[in-house]
Design a protein around this motif. Structure first.
Motif, PDB file in Angstrom:
ATOM      1  N   LEU B  40      11.325 -17.514  70.747  1.00 19.37           N
ATOM      2  CA  LEU B  40      12.033 -17.658  69.622  1.00 19.37           C
ATOM      3  C   LEU B  40      11.193 -18.484  68.478  1.00 19.37           C
ATOM      4  O   LEU B  40      10.474 -19.473  69.048  1.00 19.37           O
ATOM      5  N   MET B  41      10.720 -17.701  67.469  1.00 23.13           N
ATOM      6  CA  MET B  41      10.056 -18.635  66.580  1.00 23.13           C
ATOM      7  C   MET B  41      10.567 -18.573  65.254  1.00 23.13           C
ATOM      8  O   MET B  41      11.867 -18.016  64.913  1.00 23.13           O
ATOM      9  N   GLY B  42      10.264 -19.446  64.331  1.00 24.31           N
ATOM     10  CA  GLY B  42      10.765 -19.428  62.908  1.00 24.31           C
ATOM     11  C   GLY B  42      10.573 -20.705  62.159  1.00 24.31           C
ATOM     12  O   GLY B  42       9.789 -21.699  63.229  1.00 24.31           O
ATOM     13  N   SER B  46      15.142 -23.443  61.281  1.00 20.61           N
ATOM     14  CA  SER B  46      15.660 -21.951  61.000  1.00 20.61           C
ATOM     15  C   SER B  46      16.665 -21.808  62.271  1.00 20.61           C
ATOM     16  O   SER B  46      17.543 -20.858  62.387  1.00 20.61           O
ATOM     17  N   GLY B  47      16.864 -22.735  63.185  1.00 21.85           N
ATOM     18  CA  GLY B  47      18.133 -22.614  63.961  1.00 21.85           C
ATOM     19  C   GLY B  47      17.717 -22.425  65.661  1.00 21.85           C
ATOM     20  O   GLY B  47      18.447 -22.206  66.543  1.00 21.85           O
ATOM     21  N   LYS B  48      16.006 -22.450  65.741  1.00 29.11           N
ATOM     22  CA  LYS B  48      15.526 -22.399  67.081  1.00 29.11           C
ATOM     23  C   LYS B  48      16.128 -23.292  68.213  1.00 29.11           C
ATOM     24  O   LYS B  48      16.763 -22.576  69.079  1.00 29.11           O
ATOM     25  N   SER B  49      15.927 -24.297  68.115  1.00 30.35           N
ATOM     26  CA  SER B  49      16.430 -25.252  69.282  1.00 30.35           C
ATOM     27  C   SER B  49      17.849 -25.272  69.172  1.00 30.35           C
ATOM     28  O   SER B  49      18.473 -25.346  70.423  1.00 30.35           O
ATOM     29  N   THR B  50      18.711 -24.979  68.147  1.00 27.68           N
ATOM     30  CA  THR B  50      19.926 -24.975  68.430  1.00 27.68           C
ATOM     31  C   THR B  50      20.473 -23.769  69.332  1.00 27.68           C
ATOM     32  O   THR B  50      21.425 -23.736  69.879  1.00 27.68           O
ATOM     33  N   LEU B  51      19.936 -22.922  68.828  1.00 31.08           N
ATOM     34  CA  LEU B  51      20.154 -21.574  69.722  1.00 31.08           C
ATOM     35  C   LEU B  51      19.808 -21.869  71.189  1.00 31.08           C
ATOM     36  O   LEU B  51      20.684 -21.403  71.854  1.00 31.08           O
ATOM     37  N   THR B 215       9.424 -11.317  70.713  1.00 36.06           N
ATOM     38  CA  THR B 215       9.476 -12.559  70.023  1.00 36.06           C
ATOM     39  C   THR B 215      10.599 -12.250  69.144  1.00 36.06           C
ATOM     40  O   THR B 215      10.672 -11.113  68.343  1.00 36.06           O
ATOM     41  N   LEU B 216      11.622 -13.175  68.994  1.00 33.18           N
ATOM     42  CA  LEU B 216      12.630 -12.962  68.121  1.00 33.18           C
ATOM     43  C   LEU B 216      12.307 -13.999  66.925  1.00 33.18           C
ATOM     44  O   LEU B 216      12.139 -15.448  67.093  1.00 33.18           O
ATOM     45  N   HIS B 217      12.394 -13.609  65.748  1.00 37.15           N
ATOM     46  CA  HIS B 217      12.089 -14.399  64.314  1.00 37.15           C
ATOM     47  C   HIS B 217      13.277 -14.876  63.844  1.00 37.15           C
ATOM     48  O   HIS B 217      14.091 -13.925  63.464  1.00 37.15           O
ATOM     49  N   LEU B 218      13.620 -16.033  63.704  1.00 36.97           N
ATOM     50  CA  LEU B 218      14.877 -16.676  63.047  1.00 36.97           C
ATOM     51  C   LEU B 218      14.533 -17.111  61.754  1.00 36.97           C
ATOM     52  O   LEU B 218      13.479 -17.637  61.531  1.00 36.97           O
ATOM     53  N   ASP B 219      15.402 -17.036  60.673  1.00 34.69           N
ATOM     54  CA  ASP B 219      15.379 -17.700  59.521  1.00 34.69           C
ATOM     55  C   ASP B 219      16.561 -17.999  58.866  1.00 34.69           C
ATOM     56  O   ASP B 219      17.356 -16.967  58.975  1.00 34.69           O
ATOM     57  N   GLU B 227       9.955  -8.548  67.636  1.00 39.38           N
ATOM     58  CA  GLU B 227       8.515  -8.144  67.767  1.00 39.38           C
ATOM     59  C   GLU B 227       8.355  -8.047  69.492  1.00 39.38           C
ATOM     60  O   GLU B 227       8.513  -8.889  69.974  1.00 39.38           O
ATOM     61  N   LEU B 228       7.958  -6.787  69.827  1.00 38.77           N
ATOM     62  CA  LEU B 228       7.629  -6.461  70.866  1.00 38.77           C
ATOM     63  C   LEU B 228       6.168  -6.674  71.378  1.00 38.77           C
ATOM     64  O   LEU B 228       5.365  -6.429  70.522  1.00 38.77           O
ATOM     65  N   HIS B 229       5.987  -6.973  72.556  1.00 43.14           N
ATOM     66  CA  HIS B 229       4.356  -7.186  72.979  1.00 43.14           C
ATOM     67  C   HIS B 229       4.124  -6.480  74.082  1.00 43.14           C
ATOM     68  O   HIS B 229       5.032  -6.352  75.026  1.00 43.14           O
ATOM     69  N   ALA B 230       2.827  -5.982  74.031  1.00 37.23           N
ATOM     70  CA  ALA B 230       2.324  -5.437  75.183  1.00 37.23           C
ATOM     71  C   ALA B 230       2.151  -6.399  76.249  1.00 37.23           C
ATOM     72  O   ALA B 230       1.652  -7.615  75.977  1.00 37.23           O
TER      73      ALA B 230
END
Lengths: 389, 238
Positions: B40-42, B46-51, B215-219, B227-230
């Motif tokens: 989780l990024m942002g 942005s609410g990452k820790s809350t999530l 990776t899920l980007h929060l805003d 974002e998918l990673h290899a």
């Protein structure tokens, strides 16, 4: 590993603070247990005295004012049939100490014929009574000075008076008493003291107090009135009181010692509570995030409450034992011999005082830890985890 | 929904400060399948820790539904959530939060105190957990005798010792240098790939996020993009 182990380890987190808090408990608790022991000893003595049904008859003005020994016959004449009183024993204060030592013993010269009856609880055997009545120098002594000066039954002891005419008398020990309440006493025959007083050209045949052994509480009350009425409006007007009242007045002549002890105990407890409460609150604040992690990994709120409260209790009990055990050992190994603390001749830490002190310590520990523990109970994990640091 | 899938539906979370309403999550929908490794990024706020807290049952949504496996977290009481966490979630924090007066083994053993388990079995599980993180030979070391990376490994061992379904990591490499961060991320990947743990990790570091599967980007309280990673081989550096 157990939660208790975690609690104990937590005390090592800040060893200096834990040690200082322990000491903050230990030193006042040592004083507290001694004070409580004093109060307990007074209570025990009062209970024991109550059973003895002894009436103290002394001069109305002061116990220092001497009464003529002839008054004993007049008191005995109040009950010729011996329906109310068993015996009357005159006693005079000697104020003796072992030469070369600073402490005065509770040395009392008693009427030879009636002492064994009036002080029946001393438990002189027939052979000892016989020795007491045969030998003018006979003395019955407490365990304290006997141990201190190596006195044995059949051996000799010398006391010198600390009051004029500063007599020096030699005695034969006929009995050593084990009773802790009589650990510092030295009873001997009054006729022996009178003889020495006469030789020194001093006032003899006088006493400080007459002890009247009564047959019942009712008899004690009626004799109390009759004796004081008998000597009313004479130069030797008397004040009669039961043994407990006498000792209470005697003790409080130097101030309300039990009251003082209790007040001191309350102040001590209050101070400890403040110190411990402050420490526990600081400790809790420092560890808020850590406790939040405990909650996060599954510790229920009541467990956090228990951990914080348990730590406070542990600190209180450890500190208290650190104070109580040495105090008990010091007083047990060397009872306050020769201290002459009021009527208590041998101050020992009683189990009741230890139990009472531990209960008080637990209560103080619980009170000190309660607020931080409640904070722990209310702790919101997500908020605590956000606290910086 | 199967296994320990994580499903959030229309989740709103509002905080109140001095009667002021502060919305943090705004009708968020999210699904993390069992065995996934999500970062989780942002930006801050942005609410990452809350999530993360909502998924871990540390907090409850103002509205909406949070399901982890069969557990409906939005319906559970504080007490139930705490009991559920002890069995199903392992937490890893940025600052490790180890108890300084306990050894590594004792720190790892802490969550097991909540289980009725013979001491011998507890010791075995602690040993296994520390072996997994590569600290089997540091059992008797206290936190102050360990490096930052080793401390975080002990914290990871503490998180896995109860064999939870889900591991939640809040900035697990935030306090570590690059090389140590890489080792920790390798370890998380190992837990995900070899032990099948579902991992949700909050991070500010794009290189750390790149080691996850996606990776899920929060805003501003909503999912902005994904974002998918290899697959990155372990030890590839942070």
């Amino acid at each position: 590993m157990t939660v208790t182990y975690v609690l104990m380890q937590n005390l090592r987190r800040n060893p200096l603070r834990s040690a200082l808090t322990c000491l903050a408990f230990a030193l006042p608790m040592a004083v507290f247990v001694a004070a409580l022991s004093f109060v307990v000893a007074l209570r025990d003595m009062a209970q024991a005295n109550e059973k003895q049904l002894r009436l103290a008859v002394h001069h109305k003005t002061s116990i220092i004012n001497l009464l003529p020994e002839g008054m004993r016959r007049r008191i005995e004449a109040l009950d010729p049939q011996r329906q109310r009183l068993t015996a009357v024993c005159g006693m005079r204060w000697f104020g003796g100490r072992v030469p070369g030592t600073p402490n005065t013993l509770t040395s009392l010269a008693a009427d030879a014929d009636t002492f064994p009856a009036v002080y029946a609880e001393v438990g002189l055997t027939p052979a000892e009574i016989e020795a007491w009545q045969r030998d003018r120098r006979a003395a019955v002594v407490g365990r304290g000075p006997a141990e201190q000066h190596g006195w044995k039954v059949g051996g000799r002891a010398v006391l010198e008076s600390t009051v004029p005419p500063y007599l020096s008398l030699e005695f034969t020990i006929i009995r050593i008493l084990d009773d802790p309440q009589r650990a510092n006493v030295f009873y001997f025959r009054r006729d022996y003291m009178d003889e020495a007083l006469r030789e020194a050209g001093w006032d003899a045949d006088k006493v400080n107090i007459f002890w009247v052994k009564c047959v019942s509480a009712e008899a004690l009350r009626s004799l109390q009135q009759d004796i004081d009425a008998l000597f009313a409006d004479t130069p030797d007007e008397t004040k009669s009181e039961d043994e407990n009242a006498f000792i209470a007045n005697f003790t409080q002549a130097a101030g309300d010692i039990p009251g003082l002890m209790k007040a001191m105990a309350v102040v001590v407890v209050f101070i400890i509570a403040l110190v411990a409460g402050n420490t526990m609150m600081m400790s809790f604040r420092e560890r808020t995030r850590e406790l939040a992690v405990f909650k996060a990994i599954g510790f229920q709120s009541w467990r956090i409450f228990g951990i914080v409260l348990g730590e406070s209790l542990l600190l209180a009990m450890a500190g208290s034992l650190l104070g109580i055990v040495p105090a008990a050992l010091v007083l047990a190994l060397a009872p306050a011999r020769g201290m002459n603390v009021g009527p208590i001749n041998a101050l020992e830490v009683s189990p009741a005082a230890v139990a009472g002190s531990l209960i008080i310590a637990a209560a103080v520990g619980a009170a000190a830890g309660l607020w931080p523990a409640v904070q722990g109970l209310r702790l919101r994990t997500v908020d605590a985890l956000r606290i910086p640091g | 929904m199967s296994g320990t899938d994580i499903v959030l539906q229309d989740v709103r979370k509002v905080y109140y400060k001095d009667r002021l309403e502060i919305p943090v999550l705004e009708g968020l929908d999210l699904r993390v399948d069992a065995g996934d490794f999500v970062a989780l990024m942002g930006p801050s706020g942005s609410g990452k820790s809350t999530l993360l807290h909502l998924i871990g049952g540390l907090d409850r949504p103002t509205s909406g539904q949070v399901r982890v496996g069969q557990a409906e977290l939005h319906r559970m009481s504080e007490r139930q959530l705490t009991a559920w966490r002890s069995r199903h979630v392992g937490f890893i924090f940025q600052m490790y939060h180890l108890v300084p007066v306990l050894t590594a083994a004792q720190n790892v053993e802490l969550p097991l105190l909540l289980f009725r388990m013979p001491a011998r079995q507890r010791r075995q599980r602690v040993q296994v957990a520390l072996d997994v993180v590569g600290l089997g030979d540091r059992m008797d070391h206290r936190p102050n005798q360990l490096s930052g990376g080793q401390e975080q490994r002990v914290a990871i061992a503490r998180a896995i010792v109860t064999d939870p379904d889900v591991i939640l990591a809040d900035e697990p490499t935030g306090d570590l240098d690059a090389a140590t961060s890489s080792e920790i991320l390798d370890l998380l990947r190992l837990l995900n790939s070899e032990f099948g743990k579902t991992i949700v990790m909050v991070t500010h570091d794009p290189r750390a996020a790149a080691r996850s599967r996606r990776t899920l980007h929060l805003d501003k309280g909503v999912l902005d993009r994904e974002e998918l990673h290899a697959a990155t081989p372990t030890g590839a550096g942070a």
